[in-house]
Write an enzyme that holds these catalytic residues in place. Structure first.
Site, PDB file in Angstrom:
ATOM      1  N   ASP A 440       0.852  -1.192   0.000  1.00 12.72           N
ATOM      2  CA  ASP A 440       0.000   0.000   0.000  1.00 12.72           C
ATOM      3  C   ASP A 440       0.882   1.234   0.000  1.00 12.72           C
ATOM      4  OD1 ASP A 440      -3.272   0.181   0.895  1.00 12.72           O
ATOM      5  OD2 ASP A 440      -2.118   2.048   0.828  1.00 12.72           O
ATOM      6  N   ASP A 460       4.307   2.343  -4.002  1.00 13.43           N
ATOM      7  CA  ASP A 460       3.492   3.077  -4.970  1.00 13.43           C
ATOM      8  C   ASP A 460       3.481   2.234  -6.246  1.00 13.43           C
ATOM      9  OD1 ASP A 460       2.452   4.678  -6.913  1.00 13.43           O
ATOM     10  OD2 ASP A 460       3.792   6.389  -6.557  1.00 13.43           O
ATOM     11  N   VAL A 461       2.344   1.624  -6.543  1.00  6.92           N
ATOM     12  CA  VAL A 461       2.300   0.665  -7.661  1.00  6.92           C
ATOM     13  C   VAL A 461       2.476   1.332  -9.030  1.00  6.92           C
ATOM     14  CG1 VAL A 461       1.032  -1.203  -6.540  1.00  6.92           C
ATOM     15  CG2 VAL A 461      -0.235   0.675  -7.603  1.00  6.92           C
ATOM     16  N   ASN A 487      -5.852  -5.151  -6.443  1.00  9.33           N
ATOM     17  CA  ASN A 487      -6.933  -4.421  -5.784  1.00  9.33           C
ATOM     18  C   ASN A 487      -6.723  -2.912  -5.752  1.00  9.33           C
ATOM     19  OD1 ASN A 487      -9.186  -3.988  -3.784  1.00  9.33           O
ATOM     20  ND2 ASN A 487      -7.430  -3.413  -2.535  1.00  9.33           N
ATOM     21  N   TYR A 554     -12.912   6.405 -14.485  1.00  8.90           N
ATOM     22  CA  TYR A 554     -12.953   5.180 -13.671  1.00  8.90           C
ATOM     23  C   TYR A 554     -13.486   4.008 -14.498  1.00  8.90           C
ATOM     24  CZ  TYR A 554     -14.162   2.021  -9.849  1.00  8.90           C
ATOM     25  OH  TYR A 554     -14.264   0.937  -9.025  1.00  8.90           O
ATOM     26  N   LYS A 558     -11.404   0.635 -15.633  1.00  8.46           N
ATOM     27  CA  LYS A 558     -11.800  -0.687 -15.139  1.00  8.46           C
ATOM     28  C   LYS A 558     -12.197  -1.603 -16.308  1.00  8.46           C
ATOM     29  CE  LYS A 558     -11.501  -0.650 -10.539  1.00  8.46           C
ATOM     30  NZ  LYS A 558     -10.689  -1.612  -9.767  1.00  8.46           N
TER      31      LYS A 558
END
Ligand code: ZN
Length: 657
Positions: A440, A460-461, A487, A554, A558
Site C-alpha cells: 500500500d 506506490d504501484v 486491488n 474510472y 476498469k
C-alpha cells in the site's frame, strides 16, 4: 551470562508452581539457552488427592508448550512414585512410556508430559532445569568434548555420554548420577545434547544453570574461540528473486507440497557460505539431535535439489536397516540451503516453520564456528541423528497431522491492502494458511498484521522500481509468488466528459490500469514458478457492465483492465496461470464511503442509509469481507478449472443482468 532473577517479580508468586513458571520463562527468553520448544523444566509438589491422601507429583513441561511463554496449565502433573518405579524397569518402549506418562497424569486435560519426564523424576531435587545451551553444545561437539567438560566443571557435574532421549536416557542418567554424584554436584552435562541443573530452590536451580553455562562461555573465551569472525559487508544483489523462486519451485516439487523459503543474505551468512572449509564444517550434522526434525541432518550446499534427494535416499536406506521396525521415508527435500550467492535459505511448511529453521541454523552456524575455533566441529554419527529423525514418537506425530490449510506453503501479494477490500483479502488469505505480502502507499501497511505469515510493504504501484523492489522483498521473505490480488485503485470525483481534465483522466488510468499491467508483467516469471500454478484475481467493478455518468475515467480504466485480464488469460493459460475478475458493487465499508457521503446519497434517492445500502435484487448488504472471501476462494480448488471468468458480487443488479 547474567541471572535475570528479580525478587520484585517473584513477589506475586503464590506457590512452587508459580516460581517454576517464572524461572522457566527466564530460561525460555534466552535464545542461547533454548530455542523453539527446546529444553524442559519441572518441580516436585506434594498435593492431596481425592481420597484425602498426600501424593507427590512431578509437574513437568508438557509437549507443545514453549518455555518462553509457558503458563501453569503448560505443566503436566504426573504421579512421582509411579515414575520412579518405571525408572527401575529394565526396558520400556517409547510408545509404552508415553502411555504411562499420560495415564499417570492427574489432570485429564493436561498436555502430554515431556519425553524427558522420567529423567526429571529420578533427580532428587525439587526443581530441575534442562536446556540445550549453545556454549555447552559447542564444547561437547568436539573430538575432545568430554575432556573439555571435565576441565571446565570438575565434579560439579555428572557427564552422560550421548544416549537417545526417552526411557534409555533416563536409565543411563539414573545409573551414572547415583554412581558419580558428589557433594559438589549441581548439574549434569549430556554430551552432544544439553545440560541439567537442579536444586531444592527455584532461584538456586536457575542460577546454577546460568553459572554452569557461563563457565562454558568463559572457557571458550579463554581459548580464543568465542569471538565470531568479523565478516566484511558483501554487496547485496538486487535481483535474486527469480533464482530464489526457481529454487523454491524445485524444492516444493521434490517435497510434494508447496514450501515457504526464507532467505538470509546478510554479511554473516554470505561470509559463512563462502567459508573455505564450508564443505566440511557444514556437513557434519546438527548441533543437537532434536533440530533434525525441523532441519534434516544436513543442509544442501548449492542448488542441486535432485542430488540432495539422492543423498537423502541413500542416508535413509543406509540407516533404516539398523532400525528396530520398518520406517516410512520422509520427503527428500532439503530444509536448509547454503549457497555462496544466496546465503541461507530456510525451508518450512509454513512461514512460522521457516523462521524456526532459520533461527536454529543461525545458532548452529555460531556453534560450528566456535567449535572449529576451539578444536573441530564434530556432530553425532549419522545413525544417532537418524534414530531421532525416525523416532517412532515422531513418526506417530506425522500420522496424526491433519489436513493442512488450503494455502499452506503458498505466497500471496495483495495491492492496496491497508484498508477496505484489500485489507479484508489479507485476512481471508491468512485464514487459509497463506503467507501474505500486503502493499500500500499508506505507511500503515506495515502494521496491518503481526506475525511471521505477514509482510507489509509501502509501495506506490505506479512506480515500476518500487514494484520490482517490493516483489524482491516479498520473495526474499517467503520464496516466491503464487497468488496476486490486483486491488489497488482509486475512484476520482465525478467529472462529465465535456469537462474532463486530462491530468485527472491520466492519473486514474495510471493507477487503475497501467500499474496493473506493469505488475502483471513484472510478476509473470514469478507466477510461472508457482509450484501449484499461479493465480490472479482482479478486483473489477460493476461499472464495467453498467457504467454511470460522470465516471468516465474510472469506468474506462476498469473496463480496459477487464479486457487486459481476458488477454492475460489467453496468453498465460498454457502455463497454468489462472486469472479471473470479481465485479463488486456498493461495498460501503471502504475508505471512500464516509457516513456523510452515505447520508447524502440516501437523501438524494429519498430513502434511508439502511435501504440505500441494500439497493439490489437480493436486498442484502455487501461487505469487504464478502468480496475478500470470494477472491480467496477464486485462488483455491473450487475455481481450479476456471480462468477469464467475471463474477459479480453485487447482490444482483438489473443493469448487469
Ligand atoms: Zn533435551
Amino acid at each position: 551470562m547474567k541471572s535475570l532473577w528479580n525478587n520484585k517479580d517473584t513477589a506475586q508468586c503464590q506457590d512452587a508452581l508459580d516460581l517454576r513458571v517464572y524461572s522457566s520463562r527466564l530460561l525460555g527468553g534466552e535464545p542461547s539457552l533454548v530455542l523453539h520448544g527446546g529444553g524442559n523444566t519441572s518441580v516436585k509438589i506434594t498435593e492431596r488427592n481425592q481420597l484425602g491422601e498426600d501424593e507427590a507429583r512431578l509437574y513437568v513441561k508438557g509437549s507443545g508448550w514453549d518455555l518462553a511463554t509457558i503458563e501453569r496449565p503448560g505443566f503436566a502433573p504426573v504421579r512421582l512414585a509411579h515414575l520412579q518405579a518405571l525408572a527401575e524397569l529394565p526396558t520400556l518402549s517409547d510408545p509404552d512410556m508415553v502411555n504411562e506418562l499420560k495415564t499417570q497424569t492427574t489432570i485429564a486435560s493436561a498436555p502430554t508430559p515431556s519425553v524427558e519426564t522420567i529423567l526429571h523424576a529420578i533427580l532428587p531435587y525439587t526443581y530441575v532445569d534442562h536446556t540445550h545451551a549453545d556454549a555447552v553444545v559447542t564444547v561437547t561437539n568436539t573430538p575432545g568434548g568430554e575432556q573439555h567438560i571435565k576441565e571446565i566443571y570438575g565434579d560439579s557435574v555428572v557427564v552422560i555420554p550421548y544416549t537417545m532421549p526417552g526411557f534409555d536416557l533416563a536409565r543411563v542418567c539414573a545409573e551414572r548420577f547415583t554412581r558419580e554424584r558428589t557433594d559438589n554436584t549441581i548439574g549434569m552435562v549430556l554430551m552432544n545434547h544439553g545440560i541439567f541443573s537442579f536444586a531444592d530452590d527455584a532461584r538456586k536451580s536457575y542460577e546454577r544453570m546460568i553459572d554452569l553455562v557461563t563457565r562454558a562461555e568463559d572457557f571458550l573465551k579463554a581459548r580464543g574461540a568465542w569471538e565470531l569472525p568479523d565478516w566484511k559487508p558483501q554487496p547485496s544483489a538486487t535481483d535474486m528473486r527469480h533464482g530464489l523462486a526457481s529454487l523454491r519451485q524445485q524444492i516444493s516439487e521434490q517435497a510434494g507440497f508447496a514450501v515457504i523459503m526464507r532467505n538470509q543474505g546478510d554479511a554473516a551468512m554470505l561470509g559463512f557460505t563462502r567459508h573455505p572449509d564450508i564443505k566440511t564444517i557444514s556437513q557434519q550434522g546438527p548441533a543437537t539431535p532434536d533440530h533434525v526434525i525441523r532441519t534434516k541432518r544436513l543442509p544442501m550446499l548449492g542448488r542441486d535439489v535432485a542430488a540432495y534427494a539422492g543423498q537423502y535416499q541413500h542416508y535413509f536406506d543406509e540407516h533404516e536397516k539398523n532400525a528396530k521396525e520398518a520406517k516410512t521415508i520422509l520427503d527428500r527435500a532439503p530444509r536448509l540451503v547454503l549457497d555462496p550467492e544466496l546465503g541461507l535459505c530456510a525451508v518450512g511448511k509454513s512461514a512460522r516453520d521457516a523462521v524456526i529453521v532459520q533461527e536454529l541454523y543461525q545458532h548452529t552456524m555460531e556453534i560450528i564456528l566456535r567449535a572449529t575455533a576451539l578444536e573441530q566441529y564434530q556432530a553425532l554419527p549419522a545413525q544417532d541423528i537418524f534414530d531421532v529423525e525416525y523416532w517412532d514418537l515422531e513418526q506417530a506425530k506425522l500420522r496424526r497431522d491433519g489436513k493442512p490449510p488450503m494455502f499452506q506453503g503458498e505466497v500471496a501479494v495483495v495491492t492496496g491492502a491497508a484498508s477496505g477490500i484489500g485489507k479484508a483479502c489479507v485476512d481471508s488469505l491468512l485464514a487459509r494458511g497463506a503467507a501474505v505480502v500486503g502493499w500500500d502507499i499508506n505507511p500503515a501497511i506495515t502494521d496491518v498484521h503481526q506475525g511471521p505469515n505477514y509482510l507489509g510493504l509501502e509501495c506506490d504501484v505506479t512506480d515500476v522500481n518500487a514494484v520490482q523492489s517490493a516483489l524482491e522483498q516479498g520473495v526474499r521473505a517467503f520464496g516466491g509468488l503464487d497468488m496476486l490480488i490486483l486491488n489497488a485503485g482509486m475512484f476520482p470525483p465525478a467529472m462529465p466528459i465535456a469537462d474532463m481534465e486530462l491530468d485527472a483522466w491520466q492519473q486514474t488510468l495510471d493507477l487503475n490500469l497501467t500499474a496493473n499491467m506493469t505488475l502483471l508483467r513484472e510478476s509473470h516469471a514469478l507466477l510461472q514458478q508457482a509450484p501449484q500454478g499461479g493465480r490472479v484475481v482482479v478486483i473489477g467493478s460493476k461499472n464495467v457492465a453498467a457504467p454511470g455518468p460522470g465516471a468516465g475515467a474510472y469506468s474506462a480504466a476498469k473496463a480496459a483492465l477487464n479486457q487486459l485480464m481476458r488477454v492475460t488469460a489467453l496468453e498465460w493459460g498454457k502455463e497454468h496461470i489462472r486469472i479471473n475478475t470479481l465485479h463488486p458493487d456498493a461495498v460501503f465499508d471502504t475508505g471512500i464511503w464516509t457516513e456523510e457521503v452515505l447520508q447524502s446519497r440516501a437523501k438524494s434517492y429519498g430513502i434511508t442509509v439502511e435501504q440505500y445500502k441494500k439497493r439490489n435484487l437480493l436486498q442484502i448488504e455487501i461487505c469487504s469481507r464478502d468480496v475478500a472471501e470470494l477472491a480467496a476462494e477464486m485462488c483455491g480448488p473450487l475455481f481450479a478449472r476456471t480462468t477469464a471468468a467475471q463474477v459479480p458480487i453485487d447482490g444482483g443488479d438489473v443493469r448487469v443482468i
